[in-house]
Design a protein around this motif. Structure first.
Motif, short mmCIF file in Angstrom:
data_model
loop_
_atom_site.label_atom_id
_atom_site.label_comp_id
_atom_site.label_asym_id
_atom_site.label_seq_id
_atom_site.Cartn_x
_atom_site.Cartn_y
_atom_site.Cartn_z
N ARG A 1 0.82 -1.23 -0.09
CA ARG A 1 -0.04 -0.13 0.18
C ARG A 1 0.89 1.32 0.16
O ARG A 1 0.73 2.14 -0.51
N LEU A 2 1.96 1.19 1.04
CA LEU A 2 2.74 2.57 0.96
C LEU A 2 3.46 2.67 -0.42
O LEU A 2 3.54 3.55 -0.93
N LEU A 3 3.87 1.51 -0.97
CA LEU A 3 4.59 1.71 -2.24
C LEU A 3 3.73 2.14 -3.42
O LEU A 3 4.31 3.05 -4.25
N THR A 4 2.55 1.71 -3.40
CA THR A 4 1.73 2.20 -4.32
C THR A 4 1.24 3.81 -4.25
O THR A 4 1.48 4.38 -4.99
N LYS A 5 1.14 4.06 -2.93
CA LYS A 5 0.96 5.34 -2.79
C LYS A 5 2.08 6.37 -2.87
O LYS A 5 1.68 7.31 -3.76
N VAL A 6 2.99 5.82 -2.80
CA VAL A 6 4.46 6.95 -3.05
C VAL A 6 4.38 6.95 -4.66
O VAL A 6 4.90 7.80 -5.03
N ALA A 7 4.45 5.65 -5.39
CA ALA A 7 4.42 5.67 -6.57
C ALA A 7 3.36 6.83 -7.11
O ALA A 7 3.95 7.60 -8.39
N ARG A 8 1.95 6.43 -6.86
CA ARG A 8 1.19 7.40 -7.25
C ARG A 8 1.13 8.81 -7.13
O ARG A 8 1.34 9.75 -7.96
N MET A 9 1.62 9.18 -6.03
CA MET A 9 2.32 10.50 -5.61
C MET A 9 3.18 11.26 -6.44
O MET A 9 3.05 12.32 -7.08
N TYR A 10 4.00 10.16 -6.61
CA TYR A 10 5.49 10.97 -7.62
C TYR A 10 5.09 10.68 -9.07
O TYR A 10 5.37 11.71 -9.84
N HIS A 11 4.68 9.71 -9.61
CA HIS A 11 4.45 9.53 -10.96
C HIS A 11 3.18 10.13 -11.37
O HIS A 11 3.31 10.54 -12.70
N GLU A 12 2.09 10.03 -10.78
CA GLU A 12 0.70 10.35 -11.44
C GLU A 12 0.50 11.83 -10.81
O GLU A 12 -0.44 12.71 -11.75
N HIS A 13 0.74 12.24 -9.64
CA HIS A 13 0.27 13.58 -9.43
C HIS A 13 1.66 14.67 -9.16
O HIS A 13 1.30 15.87 -8.97
N GLY A 14 2.62 14.11 -9.60
CA GLY A 14 3.79 15.00 -9.77
C GLY A 14 4.40 15.65 -8.59
O GLY A 14 5.11 16.85 -8.52
N VAL A 15 4.04 15.01 -7.48
CA VAL A 15 4.75 15.46 -6.05
C VAL A 15 6.12 15.25 -6.00
O VAL A 15 6.53 13.98 -6.23
N ARG A 16 6.99 16.14 -5.72
CA ARG A 16 8.25 15.83 -5.52
C ARG A 16 8.88 14.96 -4.27
O ARG A 16 7.96 15.03 -3.46
#
Length: 336
Positions: A22-37
């Motif tokens: 879950r944490l892996l997916t959340k971090v990946a979505r934040m970075y790759h899909e939402h553009g969060v640095r």
């Protein structure tokens, strides 16, 4: 040890527990899909930035993040790779003319622009470049190139004579000189006709020390830029005064010749065709040509298709720059 038999836990992926997934997916979505640095992800989730970086790498390893290359319009990567595979080429550059049935001027312009970009990208310094003395596509290429701020080649050497008519001399010197200026290299000219009047005349010219010195440089070339000729000469070649006579063309056809590179003729399978013409050519010989580490052929148009295919079949070429119509035909046919 106790367990909650009422809850069926999802199996771990790659040995990673579902809670960690879950944490892996959340971090990946934040970075790759939402553009969060990464620093903001670390701050928001209250984890360290190095851990964010590790989680992103782990997400890629586990297949949570997958890289997809989207080919832009006008780029034909799959077609280029198919031709490379079929003919054993190092690289293929396909120029898109933007027209379904391109006329010759637009084809030449597109091929020249694509070849210019290829050279600007791959010439990084130290090359000794051989260049043919007449070719519409080579003229188009050097016209499209931009000067480099630092030298990217040592020498530009004319590999076949170009002095026939005065127009021919202009084309030959313009090609070598212009490419030398663009790449910061020293230009080496071959002051001789591409075709001597007779074998005896060729021998006289070959006795000139300067011509011998130029030809001696051919064995040290690291790259060759050349067009591919068909038995039907181009208008430029006819104008240059170096087009072979009709009788010689007929003799070459009877021997099975379909095209040439630097006036070294080959048949439809790319095998060298030996003829009396060989004894009159002042330029690079076939063995030396084949020993050059990178031979770049810049050629296209329907009139050249048979010659291009034969050159690829015979292994005369390492890199091909051509147009989309020719590329599609090459990919649609067996290599042999």
């Amino acid at each position: 040890m106790t367990s909650d038999s009422g809850n069926l836990r999802e199996p771990a992926i790659g040995g990673v527990a579902p809670s960690q997934l879950r944490l892996l997916t959340k971090v990946a979505r934040m970075y790759h899909e939402h553009g969060v640095r990464q620093p903001q992800i670390a701050e928001q989730l209250h984890i360290s930035q190095p851990r964010v970086s590790r989680l992103l790498k782990q997400a890629t390893v586990l297949g949570i993040v997958r890289t997809t290359v989207v080919t832009p319009a006008g780029v034909h990567a799959e077609l280029e790779e198919e031709i490379e595979r079929r003919y054993g080429l190092r690289d293929v550059v396909v120029a898109d003319t933007g027209h379904s049935s391109p006329d010759e001027p637009s084809t030449l312009k597109a091929i020249g622009a694509a070849a210019a970009v290829y050279l600007e990208t791959t010439l990084t310094g130290g090359d000794r470049i051989g260049i043919s003395s007449w070719s519409s596509t080579l003229l188009s290429t050097v016209d499209a190139m931009r000067p480099r701020p630092n030298p990217v080649a040592e020498q530009v050497v004319q590999v076949i004579g170009g002095v026939g008519s005065s127009t021919s001399q202009i084309y030959a010197t313009r090609l070598a000189d212009r490419l030398a200026i663009l790449t910061g290299a020293k230009a080496v000219f071959l002051p001789a006709p591409g075709l001597a009047a007779s074998p005896a005349a060729r021998e006289v010219l070959m006795a000139d020390p300067h011509i011998n010195d130029v030809m001696g440089a051919y064995s040290g070339l690291t790259m060759l830029l050349a067009g591919l000729g068909s038995l039907e000469p181009s208008p430029l070649l006819v104008e240059s005064g170096n087009a072979i006579a009709d009788a010689e063309q007929q003799a070459l056809r009877k021997l099975g010749a379909v095209g040439d590179i630097c006036l070294r003729f080959f048949d439809e399978n790319g095998d060298l065709v030996k003829s009396a013409l060989d004894e009159r050519v002042l330029g690079i010989d076939s063995l030396t040509l084949r020993s050059i580490p990178r031979v770049v052929a810049i050629a296209g148009g329907a009139r050249k298709f048979t010659a291009i295919r034969a050159a690829l079949r015979g292994g005369w070429v390492d890199v091909l720059v051509t147009d989309l119509d020719v590329a599609r035909r090459l990919a649609a046919e067996p290599a042999r």
